[in-house]
Design a protein around this motif. Structure first.
Motif, short mmCIF file in Angstrom:
data_model
loop_
_atom_site.label_atom_id
_atom_site.label_comp_id
_atom_site.label_asym_id
_atom_site.label_seq_id
_atom_site.Cartn_x
_atom_site.Cartn_y
_atom_site.Cartn_z
N TYR A 1 43.66 37.83 22.79
CA TYR A 1 42.76 36.70 22.58
C TYR A 1 42.11 36.86 21.21
O TYR A 1 42.17 37.95 20.61
N GLY A 2 41.51 35.81 20.73
CA GLY A 2 41.05 35.77 19.34
C GLY A 2 40.22 36.98 18.94
O GLY A 2 40.50 37.63 17.93
N TYR A 3 39.21 37.28 19.77
CA TYR A 3 38.29 38.35 19.38
C TYR A 3 38.98 39.70 19.40
O TYR A 3 38.72 40.55 18.55
N TYR B 1 27.10 34.41 12.62
CA TYR B 1 28.30 33.58 12.82
C TYR B 1 28.31 32.37 11.88
O TYR B 1 29.36 31.90 11.45
N THR C 1 35.47 24.55 9.47
CA THR C 1 36.69 25.37 9.38
C THR C 1 37.77 24.85 10.34
O THR C 1 38.94 25.16 10.17
N TYR C 2 37.37 24.08 11.34
CA TYR C 2 38.35 23.54 12.30
C TYR C 2 38.86 22.17 11.88
O TYR C 2 39.74 21.62 12.52
N GLN D 1 35.82 35.30 11.26
CA GLN D 1 36.18 34.49 12.45
C GLN D 1 36.51 33.06 12.04
O GLN D 1 37.43 32.44 12.59
N GLY D 2 35.74 32.57 11.08
CA GLY D 2 35.94 31.20 10.62
C GLY D 2 37.30 30.99 9.98
O GLY D 2 37.74 29.86 9.80
N TYR E 1 40.26 31.95 13.68
CA TYR E 1 40.44 31.03 14.81
C TYR E 1 41.14 29.72 14.41
O TYR E 1 42.11 29.32 15.05
N PRO E 2 40.69 29.08 13.34
CA PRO E 2 41.44 27.87 12.92
C PRO E 2 42.90 28.18 12.56
O PRO E 2 43.79 27.38 12.81
N LYS F 1 39.40 42.29 16.20
CA LYS F 1 39.03 43.71 16.20
C LYS F 1 40.23 44.59 15.86
O LYS F 1 40.11 45.57 15.15
#
Lengths: 335, 109
Positions: free
Chosen positions: B32-34, A59, A68-69, B49-50, B53-54, B38
């Motif tokens: 939801y995000g995950y 991760y 990133t946020y 993911q980085g 999500y943002p 997928k």
């Protein structure tokens, strides 16, 4: 606290000033748990610490995830930076000019100073200007950083395209055109030099008050004035050249060669001055007897002046050499 | 080596440009995000993911998405769905995309 909890807390620590931190942490934990569950399901064994370690490693480092946020990764973003530079230039110019004038007035209004006191006052003034410029830079950066953070982009559009007209583009200057102010300035200053060195050499010196009367200690020696006739020839040649340039408004191969010739003559004179006896007339004894400085300070000041004159002559020669190269380059490329 | 790096960078830039449209197009129903991550991967678009999500948070801040927390399998999950404003924008974005694809097809064929 398991590894995921510690990871989420660490990401949160890097998001202290970011809006919605708790929300981000909650969503991150939920995602990591989903991912872990999926991995455990695929491997057919319950999630353990080794699986968590592998997942978190993939991760990414907490500070990178937090980054990133961050909606404002820069102190000053590209939206605001050009305006910051524009304002900074104005502010630094104003601060330097204002404090420069203030320093000059302070020095002028003080009672007569010795040379050392004068140099010290100038040095203090320069230091003041430098620290004021650094402070102005810092304050301005702070103000712009706050604007960057808190002024919504919609309310502060700096890069908004206004109706732009290609006709507003500056015209490409003709390489052989003469800028009118250049020959005018050159003629004025050469006349001043001619009249000063030839007809009023007594004015060139160190001014000091002696018994409530202004006295002048001559600055330049005989060695300088020996070169004056040749300097006069060069200066007159330059006045003629600049007069012709003013009249024609164009550089030609001939005028560029003529200009290079006068500069070459200047370099020759400067080199002869540097190699011959000092052109500085100011002696420590004369300064001491005039009451400008005590013997020790006068000696130091005299040494300083000699070095300064050598540097000034060196820079003048360098400047003339650069002008020659420029003239020859333009002559070859813009025929 | 430098060539591989350049290729990766260009591909990354290309993908970055389409993620907004890809995410909006798949959020007609709440995800939801995950699960969205997928879903995109299953359709052939691998997104980090980085990045995702943002991006979801940014689209929500712009009013193009709405989100809601729900408890599922004893776990809170944040569900995202296209907002009314997003629904209005989506057809326009699709049209733009079709235009880009058509132009690029002409250029590359």
């Amino acid at each position: 606290m398991n590894l995921i909890d510690r990871y989420v807390a660490e990401v949160g620590r890097h998001l202290l000033l970011v809006k919605g931190r708790k929300d981000i942490e909650k969503e991150l934990r939920s995602t990591l748990e989903d991912m872990l569950e999926e991995r455990a399901g695929k491997s057919g064994k319950p999630a353990d610490e080794a699986m968590q370690t592998e997942l978190l490693k993939e991760y990414g480092a907490p500070h990178k995830v937090a980054q990133t946020y961050n909606p404002n990764p820069y102190l000053l973003g590209p939206r605001i930076y050009p305006f910051f530079v524009f304002i900074l230039k104005i502010v630094l110019f104003a601060v330097t000019l204002g404090l420069g004038i203030a320093t000059a007035m302070q020095i002028a209004s003080n009672p007569p100073m010795t040379g050392v006191e004068f140099i010290s006052a100038v040095g203090k003034g320069l230091l003041n200007i430098l620290s004021a410029c650094i402070a102005a830079f810092g304050n301005l950066a702070l103000v712009f950083a706050l604007i960057e953070r808190y002024a919504p982009a919609a309310d502060f559009k700096l890069d908004e395209e206004k109706d732009w007209d290609p006709a507003s583009l500056k015209k490409e200057p003709e390489p052989n055109d003469v800028k009118i102010w250049e020959p005018i300035l050159a003629i004025v200053f050469t006349f001043i030099a001619l009249s000063l060195f030839n007809f009023n050499p007594q004015l060139i010196g160190v001014y000091h008050l002696q018994a409530n009367e202004w006295k002048v200690l001559p600055l330049l020696s005989e060695a300088f004035f020996r070169w004056l006739p040749l300097l006069n020839v060069v200066w007159v040649a330059e006045i003629i050249l600049n007069g012709l340039l003013l009249r024609s408004g164009k550089w030609t191969t001939g005028s560029r060669l003529f200009s290079a010739g006068t500069k070459l003559a200047q370099i020759f004179i400067i080199i002869m001055m540097l190699m011959g006896p000092s052109i500085l007339a100011l002696s420590p004894e004369a300064m001491t007897s005039a009451g400008i400085a005590d013997p020790e300070a006068a000696a130091a000041l005299n040494q300083l002046a000699r070095t300064a004159i050598k540097f000034a002559l060196g820079f003048a020669a360098l400047g003339a050499a650069v002008e020659i190269v420029k003239s020859l380059y333009k002559m070859m490329t813009q025929r | 080596m430098a060539n591989t790096e350049s290729l990766e960078n260009v591909v990354l830039e290309l993908r970055r440009g389409v993620i907004v449209l890809a995410a909006l197009s798949q959020l007609g129903a709440a995800e939801y995000g995950y699960s969205l991550l997928k879903k995109l991967a299953d359709l052939g678009l691998e997104v980090d993911q980085g990045t995702l999500y943002p991006l979801l948070r940014r689209l929500e801040a712009q009013g193009l998405l709405e989100s809601d927390w729900k408890i599922e399998e004893s776990r809170p999950r944040r569900y995202y769905v296209v907002s009314a404003e997003g629904k209005k924008l989506l057809p326009k974005l699709k049209k733009e995309w079709a235009g880009i694809v058509s132009v690029m097809d002409k250029m590359l064929s």
